[in-house]
Design an enzyme around this catalytic site. Structure first.
Site, PDB file in Angstrom:
ATOM      1  N   GLY A  98      -2.354  -8.916  12.615  1.00  0.00           N
ATOM      2  CA  GLY A  98      -2.922  -7.582  12.851  1.00  0.00           C
ATOM      3  C   GLY A  98      -3.652  -6.976  11.675  1.00  0.00           C
ATOM      4  O   GLY A  98      -3.541  -5.778  11.435  1.00  0.00           O
ATOM      5  N   HIS A 156       0.823  -1.218   0.000  1.00  0.00           N
ATOM      6  CA  HIS A 156       0.000   0.000   0.000  1.00  0.00           C
ATOM      7  C   HIS A 156       0.858   1.268   0.000  1.00  0.00           C
ATOM      8  O   HIS A 156       0.373   2.342   0.348  1.00  0.00           O
ATOM      9  CB  HIS A 156      -0.958  -0.005   1.201  1.00  0.00           C
ATOM     10  CG  HIS A 156      -2.065  -1.021   1.083  1.00  0.00           C
ATOM     11  ND1 HIS A 156      -2.928  -1.325   2.107  1.00  0.00           N
ATOM     12  CD2 HIS A 156      -2.454  -1.804   0.040  1.00  0.00           C
ATOM     13  CE1 HIS A 156      -3.790  -2.259   1.708  1.00  0.00           C
ATOM     14  NE2 HIS A 156      -3.511  -2.571   0.462  1.00  0.00           N
TER      15      HIS A 156
END
Ligand code: APR
Length: 228
Positions: free
Chosen positions: A172, A106
């Site tokens: 996570g 990202h």
């Protein structure tokens, strides 16, 4: 020796003080993602988008890697060339924790991208509508991050890694954003064992062979310890 691909998300940096997106009080409860994390939002109000990422860059620079980041670096050091982190995070805490094989699917908060010529460079601490591109001089700089509606970076490399992985570990991440949320199914289809380590559970939890729920600073060092 087995090849390990580790997908990480905001949860691994939560205990370093960086907010997650979808937990209670998370970033997307404070900001409308359409305003600050889409090409349309940037076209409409670039100053607002720069302010959002400037604040996140400040938080990132003030944060330090935690025991989970450091444990993954220790795992890579023990098994050089066999451990790759694919992160959805735009912070640099994996690198500062000592990891070298890190793929930022990202993008990166500390990098800038010129919307005119495509040049990339180290982002200044504060970016704004007047920040010039060092290559072409245009005033069309943006953070080098992937927004909703854009293609994630390095997908070919990631697909190749998933196809060869013996173990796929997800840490996570809520498993809500694709293509990353689809990696577990992809790795499993190629024969990898799969392990999830998140605070509670994720959208794709049933697809994993094993779960080790809990805070990353506890679960990740314990898992690494069990391997070394
Ligand atoms: N330890 C482990 N997991 C944690 C911790 C912690 N201390 N704290 C929170 N988590 C978990 C939450 O339970 C949740 O499953 O981390 C996950 C965070 O989920 P999101 O906030 O949705 O973050 P992420 O999955 O990384 O988001 C994916 O969405 O908007 C975007 O581009 C952004 O890369 C991001 C993508």
């Amino acid at each position: 020796m087995e090849k390990i691909v580790i997908l990480t998300g905001a949860g691994i940096s939560a205990e370093s003080g960086l907010g997650t997106f979808r937990d209670v009080g998370g970033i997307w409860s404070q900001h409308d993602l359409a305003d600050v994390a889409t090409p349309k939002g940037f076209a409409k109000d670039p100053a607002l988008v720069h302010a959002f990422y400037n604040a996140r860059r400040e938080n990132c620079l003030a944060a330090a890697p935690n025991a989970a980041h450091r444990a993954l670096a220790a795992l890579e050091a023990a098994r050089p060339g066999r451990v790759t982190i694919v992160t959805q995070n735009i912070d640099d805490l994996h690198e500062r924790g000592g990891s070298q094989a890190v793929i930022h699917m990202h993008g990166e908060l500390l990098r800038a991208l010129c919307g005119t010529c495509g040049h990339r460079w180290e982002a200044p601490r504060e970016m704004g509508v007047d920040t010039p591109c060092p290559a072409c001089g245009a005033h069309h700089a943006r953070p080098d991050v992937v927004w909703f509606g854009e293609y994630p970076y390095h997908m070919e490399r990631i697909e190749a890694l998933l196809a060869k992985a013996d173990l796929f570990v997800s840490i996570g991440t809520s498993g809500t954003v694709y293509p990353a949320a689809g990696f577990v199914a992809e790795a499993a289809a190629h024969g990898a064992q799969t392990l999830e380590m998140t605070l509670d559970t994720s959208e794709v939890a049933p697809l994993f062979d094993e779960a080790r729920p809990g805070p990353a600073t506890e679960t990740v060092p314990a898992w690494v310890q069990s391997l070394l």
